[in-house]
Design a protein around this motif. Structure first.
Motif, short mmCIF file in Angstrom:
data_model
loop_
_atom_site.label_atom_id
_atom_site.label_comp_id
_atom_site.label_asym_id
_atom_site.label_seq_id
_atom_site.Cartn_x
_atom_site.Cartn_y
_atom_site.Cartn_z
N UNK A 44 49.07 58.33 23.46
CA UNK A 44 49.69 59.06 24.59
C UNK A 44 48.93 58.78 25.88
N UNK A 45 47.56 58.81 25.75
CA UNK A 45 46.74 58.53 26.93
C UNK A 45 46.97 57.09 27.42
N UNK A 46 47.04 56.17 26.41
CA UNK A 46 47.28 54.77 26.78
C UNK A 46 48.63 54.60 27.47
N UNK A 47 49.63 55.31 26.93
CA UNK A 47 50.95 55.25 27.55
C UNK A 47 50.92 55.80 28.97
N UNK A 48 50.20 56.93 29.11
CA UNK A 48 50.09 57.53 30.45
C UNK A 48 49.36 56.59 31.40
N UNK A 49 48.29 55.94 30.89
CA UNK A 49 47.57 54.99 31.72
C UNK A 49 48.45 53.81 32.13
N UNK A 50 49.20 53.32 31.12
CA UNK A 50 50.11 52.20 31.41
C UNK A 50 51.18 52.60 32.42
N UNK A 51 51.71 53.82 32.22
CA UNK A 51 52.69 54.33 33.19
C UNK A 51 52.07 54.45 34.57
N UNK A 55 53.18 52.60 37.75
CA UNK A 55 53.52 53.32 38.99
C UNK A 55 52.74 52.78 40.17
N UNK A 56 51.42 52.52 39.91
CA UNK A 56 50.58 51.97 40.97
C UNK A 56 51.11 50.59 41.41
N UNK A 57 51.48 49.80 40.38
CA UNK A 57 52.01 48.47 40.67
C UNK A 57 53.30 48.55 41.46
N UNK A 58 54.17 49.49 41.01
CA UNK A 58 55.42 49.70 41.74
C UNK A 58 55.17 50.15 43.17
N UNK A 59 54.18 51.05 43.33
CA UNK A 59 53.84 51.54 44.68
C UNK A 59 53.31 50.39 45.55
N UNK A 60 52.44 49.57 44.90
CA UNK A 60 51.90 48.43 45.65
C UNK A 60 53.00 47.46 46.04
#
Length: 407
Positions: A44-51, A55-60
């Protein structure tokens, strides 16, 4: 009894082993469950980190797109501004070209040329001397006339004399008819006469429209060299009359161009004298040596001569050009500069300012420019020459000249 007790003891041990196995099994199940929960939490943590990373990538990416969009907008804005500036510049240049065309499209009539010749004679009348001996008393039957190493003759297709280097027209009338008759005879045969060899003489012809130019030379010169000299003599006629002035001969072959050339014969004489110079032979103009600081000061002064229709600002002496400034539109040729230098160095011009219409053959052979000439240093014979398209710009150029003198 003893056997019974041992049996009970064994049964107790078995029950304890069964109980311990049950406990271990329960513990294993709990550990397994905990491990699965931990694993799920980690996943779950890994999924959250990946998300989060996504999100960061999308924002960038979004920021980059916005930045690119802003840059594109700025570029588009700059391009539009540049296009508008170019359009304004084109419109400005178009207006200037229209004004130039209006100035250059003014027809040159006979009365204009006659008036120009009269004004020119008045200016030249202040200096009666001649820089180069003409030998006007000599004729075709005189030994002295025949001993000259080179003769130049310019006449019309109808046989009207325009210029002779030595002798007078009246004493050379029988000689003038000969080249005109030769040219007419060869033209009737459907051919063109270029040169004749007679003993030590090289006789070169150059036919330019209604004008015939002839040179009879005893010197060791090639036909091409002499052709170049004749071309400059023809350019000297254009310099004073323009092509439109010469074209009057097409309508009126018997027209005497000497009426319109006025007192310009001396400039033909001085031009021929300059044909022996290194500048003429190499098609170049000599620029005088100056210290860089002085040259920059002179160049800066000439650059300050700002006037709407000003095309060339030239500071020169008889021995060479000191400095030249010109517009980006069209540079002055060495051919035109050579004619201007020949014109400006006549002693008749030194006492006063001169304002005269002239035609620069390479710049525009069909129209007159207007030359303001002022000897700003009469002892050093330094002349300022300003070339304008505006026939009414004398006072403006006079003001500009005064600014240069102060520098």
């Amino acid at each position: 009894m003893t056997t019974l007790n041992e049996q009970q003891i064994n049964e107790n041990k078995d029950s304890e082993n069964i109980n311990s196995l049950g406990i271990n099994k329960d513990q294993n199940q709990e550990e397994k469950k905990e491990n699965e929960e931990e694993k799920q939490e980690i996943e779950k943590e890994n999924e959250e980190q990946e998300k989060g990373k996504e999100n960061e990538k999308e924002n960038e990416e979004q920021e980059e797109k916005e930045k690119e969009g802003e840059e594109e907008e700025e570029e588009e804005k700059e391009e539009k501004e540049k296009e508008e500036e170019e359009k304004e510049e084109e419109e400005k240049e178009g207006k200037e070209e229209e004004e130039e065309e209006d100035l250059s499209s003014v027809q040159v009539g006979e009365e204009d040329l006659k008036k120009k010749a009269e004004n020119f004679n008045q200016q030249l009348s202040q200096f009666r001397g001649r820089r180069y001996q003409k030998h006007e008393e000599e004729g075709i039957h005189d030994e002295k006339w025949r001993n000259h190493k080179k003769h130049y003759l310019v006449l019309t297709q109808s046989g009207k004399p325009i210029y002779t280097r030595y002798g007078s027209d009246s004493k050379l009338s029988s000689f003038i008819c000969v080249p005109q008759a030769l040219v007419a005879f060869v033209i009737d045969l459907g051919d063109e006469i270029k040169c004749l060899k007679a003993d030590k003489h090289n006789i070169v012809f150059d036919i330019r429209g209604p004008i015939i130019l002839v040179c009879v030379s005893k010197l060791d010169e090639s036909t091409e060299q002499i052709k170049k000299q004749l071309k400059y003599l023809h350019s000297q006629i254009i310099f004073f009359l323009s092509i439109r002035g010469i074209e009057m001969l097409n309508e009126r072959p018997q027209l005497d161009l000497r009426t319109y050339l006025g007192g310009t014969t001396k400039f033909f004489d001085s031009l021929i004298h300059r044909m022996n110079s290194y500048d003429f032979i190499t098609d170049s103009i000599k620029f005088l040596k100056l210290k860089p600081s002085i040259r920059e000061k002179v160049a800066s002064a000439l650059r300050e001569t700002k006037f709407k229709f000003l095309r060339f600002a030239i500071l020169l002496t008889d021995s060479g050009v000191i400095q030249l400034t010109q517009t980006k539109k069209k540079a002055i040729s060495t051919h035109d500069l050579f004619l201007l230098q020949n014109f400006s160095q006549d002693p008749a011009f030194r006492p006063n300012e001169i304002w005269s219409p002239l035609c620069l053959p390479d710049y525009n052979s069909k129209a007159f420019v207007h030359a303001y000439l002022n000897y700003i240093d009469k002892k050093q014979k330094i002349c300022l020459l300003l070339i304008s398209l505006d026939p009414t710009g004398f006072m403006d150029l006079k003001t500009q000249s005064e600014k240069v003198v102060k520098v």
